[in-house]
Structures are given as C-alpha cells and as structure tokens.
Design an enzyme around this catalytic site. Structure first.
Site, PDB file in Angstrom:
ATOM      1  N   TYR A  96      -6.634  -7.811 -37.502  1.00  0.00           N
ATOM      2  CA  TYR A  96      -6.886  -6.810 -36.466  1.00  0.00           C
ATOM      3  C   TYR A  96      -5.712  -6.775 -35.497  1.00  0.00           C
ATOM      4  CZ  TYR A  96      -9.279  -4.060 -32.896  1.00  0.00           C
ATOM      5  OH  TYR A  96      -9.615  -3.068 -31.994  1.00  0.00           O
ATOM      6  N   MET A  98     -15.867   5.811 -28.665  1.00  0.00           N
ATOM      7  CA  MET A  98     -14.812   6.424 -27.865  1.00  0.00           C
ATOM      8  C   MET A  98     -14.450   7.804 -28.376  1.00  0.00           C
ATOM      9  SD  MET A  98     -12.239   3.308 -26.761  1.00  0.00           S
ATOM     10  CE  MET A  98     -11.659   3.001 -28.439  1.00  0.00           C
TER      11      MET A  98
END
Length: 250
Positions: free
Chosen positions: A155, A17
């Site tokens: 996470y 990204m």
C-alpha cells in the site's frame, strides 16, 4: 459555482470519498461521470445527483483495464462534449507486513492503486488537450510519503508511486495547460477503513496519532479535490496537498 461548465470523471465514485467528491462537484456546476465496479451503489449515486438537479452518468469501470478507461472517457465526451477534470480516486487497502504479502496481493494492489492512475491519466490527456487544458487530481495518501508499521508495504509503495507519477505528469504536460496534483489524506472515515469500527482500540490508536484529535471525514478531502480541480488552482501543478489533521507535521 466553482466548476461551472466543467466535465469531470471520477473513479471510485460509488461510495466513500469518491461519492462525496461527485456530489460536491455536481453542486458546484460540473457535469460528472462516475466510474466504479460497484454498479448498484454507483447507479444510486447517479440517481441522487440527477434528482438533486445535477448532471451525472455512471459507468462500470475497472481501473486496471485500459479499454474500460477508454470507454469511460468516450462516454464523458459523448454525453457532455469534452473532459476537463480527472480524479483518480479508486483504490484498495491492505495491511499485511512484507513477509505475509503474496505476489498476487502485490499485483492486485499495484494494478488498482498505481496502474489505474496511469491508465486513467493516459486516457484522459488527449481529450484534455482538445479542451485546451485540464486538471488531474490523484488521490495518494500520507502512506505515499512515510512508511508505517501498521500499513502494508505494498500500500505504501502504490501510493508512493502515485505521488511521483503525478509530478512526472505535471512536468510533461504543463506547457499544454494540463495540471496534475496529488492529495495525501490521513485517517479518513470511509467504507475502506470501516473494518476499524469493530476495534475500538485501533480507532483510539489512530486518532491519537492525529494532532487535531479526530478522524477525517470525506468532505475534508473533497474540498481539497475541488480546489485542485477548479481554475482557482491554475498556478498549482506537481504539488502535494496533505489533508491529515497534522499527522505528518510531527
């Protein structure tokens, strides 16, 4: 061009990204600094942007290192005179359940995913203040908004930290013209999730959770980042932009 005369610093800009964001920003007129630990890949992206007529500088950046962040910001100002945009894009992914997560793994993920956002923001704000304002875009995740059995707790925790840290930043600096927003991607096809490609069942399961019926592409996220980085979003701060194909709407 939507970012003409803007200077942007993007962490994790060597691939995935971050790479797509950097190339889109340059195409839209921004001068771009990309920071990453992957020097060979970062230099390649730097060359590609410059060869296409953009302006890009690569810097080695360990986002968990405060001094490295200061060097990256200094490079932006030295090369281009100011800093308008920060995209905290760098991150790592882990998939262990709580009992299988070691303390060392917890620290590693939090250092990169959460502490890195804090350090980047801290380093960027003084230069944004000098520039008369700026836009900070933090890449969180749908994992920062909902717990998931197939994603590690650390996470989830790191991305949740990014979400609320963004809001705090937005409130503290709104009167100075410094905006902060978070983006929450769903399943995106990037090198970080490439391990799924060897498991067709896992891919099918992931896609089945997305109402639109496909995995997202880096470009899907990059255009959201572009909007929040640009002056088009001048009345948007402390907000969450979910780009997940409808995942969280269920």
């Amino acid at each position: 061009m939507r970012l003409e005369n803007k200077v942007a610093l993007i962490s994790g800009g060597a691939r995935g990204m971050g790479e797509v964001e950097a190339k889109l920003f340059a195409k839209e007129g921004a001068k771009v600094i990309i920071g990453d630990m992957l020097e060979d890949k970062g230099r390649k992206v730097e060359a590609q942007i410059n060869e296409a007529g953009g302006e890009c500088v690569f810097v080695v950046l360990d986002v968990s290192d405060e001094d490295a962040w200061q060097r990256a910001v200094n490079e932006a100002v030295s090369r281009f005179g100011k800093l308008d945009i920060l995209v905290n894009n760098a991150g790592i992914y882990r998939a262990h359940i709580v009992e299988e997560t070691t303390a060392a793994e917890w620290d590693q993920v939090m250092n990169i995913n959460a502490k890195g956002v804090f350090l980047g923001t801290k380093a960027a704000i003084p230069e944004m203040r000098k520039a008369g304002g700026g836009s900070i875009v933090n890449i969180s995740s749908i994992s920062g908004m909902a717990g998931q059995s197939y994603v590690s707790a650390v996470y989830n925790a790191s991305k949740g930290a990014v979400r609320i840290f963004t809001k705090s930043t937005a409130i503290q600096y709104a009167t100075e013209g410094i905006r902060a927003n978070s983006i929450h991607p769903g399943p995106i096809d990037t090198p970080m999730t490439a391990f799924r490609k060897d498991d067709p069942a896992a891919i099918a399961e992931s896609v089945a959770r997305v109402p639109i019926g496909r995995t997202g592409q880096p470009e899907d996220v990059a255009y959201g980042v572009l909007y929040l980085a640009s002056d088009e979003s001048s009345f948007v701060t402390g907000s969450e932009l979910v780009i997940d194909g409808g995942f969280l709407a269920q």
